[in-house]
Design a protein around this motif. Sequence first.
Motif, short mmCIF file in Angstrom:
data_model
loop_
_atom_site.label_atom_id
_atom_site.label_comp_id
_atom_site.label_asym_id
_atom_site.label_seq_id
_atom_site.Cartn_x
_atom_site.Cartn_y
_atom_site.Cartn_z
N MET A 1 5.49 7.21 -2.14
CA MET A 1 5.13 6.06 -2.06
C MET A 1 3.44 6.07 -2.30
SD MET A 1 5.92 2.62 -1.62
CE MET A 1 7.32 2.44 -0.60
N GLN A 2 2.95 6.99 -1.44
CA GLN A 2 1.74 7.04 -1.54
C GLN A 2 1.02 7.40 -2.87
OE1 GLN A 2 -0.88 7.04 0.70
NE2 GLN A 2 0.32 6.90 2.73
N ARG B 1 -2.15 -1.39 -5.09
CA ARG B 1 -3.21 -2.02 -4.22
C ARG B 1 -4.32 -2.53 -5.50
NH1 ARG B 1 -8.08 -1.21 -1.75
NH2 ARG B 1 -7.87 -1.70 0.56
N HIS C 1 -5.08 -6.77 -6.51
CA HIS C 1 -6.42 -7.38 -6.87
C HIS C 1 -6.50 -8.07 -7.83
CE1 HIS C 1 -7.79 -4.21 -3.84
NE2 HIS C 1 -8.98 -5.02 -3.83
N PRO D 1 -9.77 -9.87 -1.48
CA PRO D 1 -9.71 -8.69 -0.94
C PRO D 1 -9.24 -8.53 0.42
CG PRO D 1 -11.86 -9.05 -2.03
CD PRO D 1 -11.11 -10.43 -2.04
N ASP E 1 -4.50 -5.51 2.18
CA ASP E 1 -3.80 -4.62 2.72
C ASP E 1 -2.36 -5.18 3.46
OD1 ASP E 1 -5.39 -2.73 2.02
OD2 ASP E 1 -6.84 -2.69 3.87
N LEU F 1 0.12 -5.58 0.79
CA LEU F 1 0.64 -4.25 0.42
C LEU F 1 1.57 -3.61 1.29
CD1 LEU F 1 -0.02 -1.93 -1.75
CD2 LEU F 1 -1.44 -0.93 -0.18
N GLN F 2 1.51 -3.90 2.55
CA GLN F 2 2.44 -3.44 3.45
C GLN F 2 3.62 -4.35 3.56
OE1 GLN F 2 2.41 -1.11 6.04
NE2 GLN F 2 0.30 -0.75 6.03
N THR G 1 5.54 -2.82 0.61
CA THR G 1 6.17 -1.54 0.87
C THR G 1 7.35 -1.73 1.63
OG1 THR G 1 3.94 -0.70 1.05
CG2 THR G 1 5.83 0.55 1.99
N ILE H 1 9.88 -2.89 -0.85
CA ILE H 1 10.51 -1.60 -1.38
C ILE H 1 11.46 -0.91 -0.77
CG2 ILE H 1 9.80 0.37 -2.43
CD1 ILE H 1 7.24 -1.09 -3.21
N TRP H 2 11.31 -0.91 0.73
CA TRP H 2 12.15 -0.17 1.57
C TRP H 2 13.59 -0.65 1.54
CZ3 TRP H 2 12.85 4.06 4.49
CH2 TRP H 2 12.06 5.01 4.58
N LEU I 1 15.69 -0.14 -1.56
CA LEU I 1 15.76 1.30 -2.02
C LEU I 1 17.08 1.71 -2.74
CD1 LEU I 1 14.86 3.61 0.93
CD2 LEU I 1 13.74 3.45 -1.23
N SER I 2 18.08 0.79 -2.77
CA SER I 2 19.37 0.95 -3.52
C SER I 2 19.14 1.01 -4.82
CB SER I 2 20.53 0.27 -3.06
OG SER I 2 20.10 -1.11 -3.19
N LEU J 1 16.09 0.78 -6.38
CA LEU J 1 14.78 1.91 -6.84
C LEU J 1 15.63 3.29 -7.23
CD1 LEU J 1 11.88 2.65 -7.00
CD2 LEU J 1 11.94 3.58 -4.69
N ARG J 2 16.63 3.57 -6.48
CA ARG J 2 17.51 4.75 -6.89
C ARG J 2 18.05 4.73 -8.19
NH1 ARG J 2 19.32 4.86 -1.44
NH2 ARG J 2 21.11 3.81 -2.14
#
Lengths: 152, 234
Positions: A1-2, A9, A13, A18, A22, A25-26, A29, A32-33, A36-37, A39-40
């Motif tokens: 993810m990183q 990010r 923009h 700005p 953040d 972005l959270q 994320t 996305i979690w 996940l199925s 994403l796989r």
Amino acid sequence: MQRHAATMRAYLHAFLPPHEIDDQLQETTLAIWRGLSILRTTNRPVPWMLGIARHRALRALRQRHKAPASLAEPEQLADRSSGGSGLTAEDLLRILQKLPEAYRVSLALRLIEQKGSEEIGKALGMTPGSVRVNLTRGMMQLRQQLLREGYP
Amino acid sequence: MNPNYLHDPHQGEPTEHDQMLQQLEQDLSVFRQEGELSLPELPPRALRKERTIWRMFSLGLAGSLLVASLLFALSLLLDPPSSPYAVRSQSALMVNGAKWTEKQRLPFDSVLQTTADGSCVMTVGNVGAATLTGESRVQILSPLDAYGDGRYRLMLDYGNLEVYVNAPAQAFLIETPWFQVWDLGCHYELQLDAEGNGSLAVFSGAVRWQSQEQSVRLDAGESLTILAGQAQTN
């Protein structure tokens, strides 16, 4: 993810001011979690993630238009003015965000993260040639806007 | 060459046309990601693989169940219903020349034989029951209307056959080489030898005895003598 956080990010923009990046972005994320199925199974994970980021950004923009004007924004603006032109980084970003979406997302990844057209193409699910066209045309429009504002 | 073409940061130095681009990159660098963000990491690949295997297994199981259901439905559509004749009790019963020991449905076209001290009670769908006693032989015929409204048929070659019918008239037909016996909602007994001699006795309801030349209706308490396949009406 990183690995893809910087790309997401920079991508955000192209849509948001700005100080909202953040948070969104959270949110992205988290979404996305939850997915996940998917994403796989997808063979193009980064465009899928950026699609979620775009959805989140557009939703945040819609909510902002419904809500009363925010007072949180101006505090960071003072020390970010660019050399000579009087335009702050936030001003530049606002001008960038007025471009058509196809141009501004490519330019955001290019100008903020300094990614090449190959990398941008992989992230957006486009060919490098298409990315170069978008960058060129986007830059032409951005150049005209900035020259009108006396930049640089 | 297009003067507005952007240089690739990984492919050499920018041209003189990219001065504004360089300035923009410098000014917008304040938004660049520095260091790592506090974002949760995705589950390790092994775990994801395990979940994928489980997902594939679930999909396979669901697919198998679906295929099995379809095959079952197809078999119901294609296969005819089984014979309605079921042996309830018996002794010394021979079916198709072999001793019958099981309590199960008798297939169409099977030939039942009982010896002098044998017997067989069989149910006929939801229509009624037939009892075969003494030295008798019957053949199970397929219904007149194939798989239809239950006009069941038995061919009595010889012997004693007692029939109970609790269904609408003409649901159960007994055939012989010489005549037919139609039930009209009844209980009756038919005795017949190999030469076509015998009797028909009606205990309840009514019965129609019918050959090519004759047709006789018998009500409860009446009986009929049969000689060489002909009804003796006197």
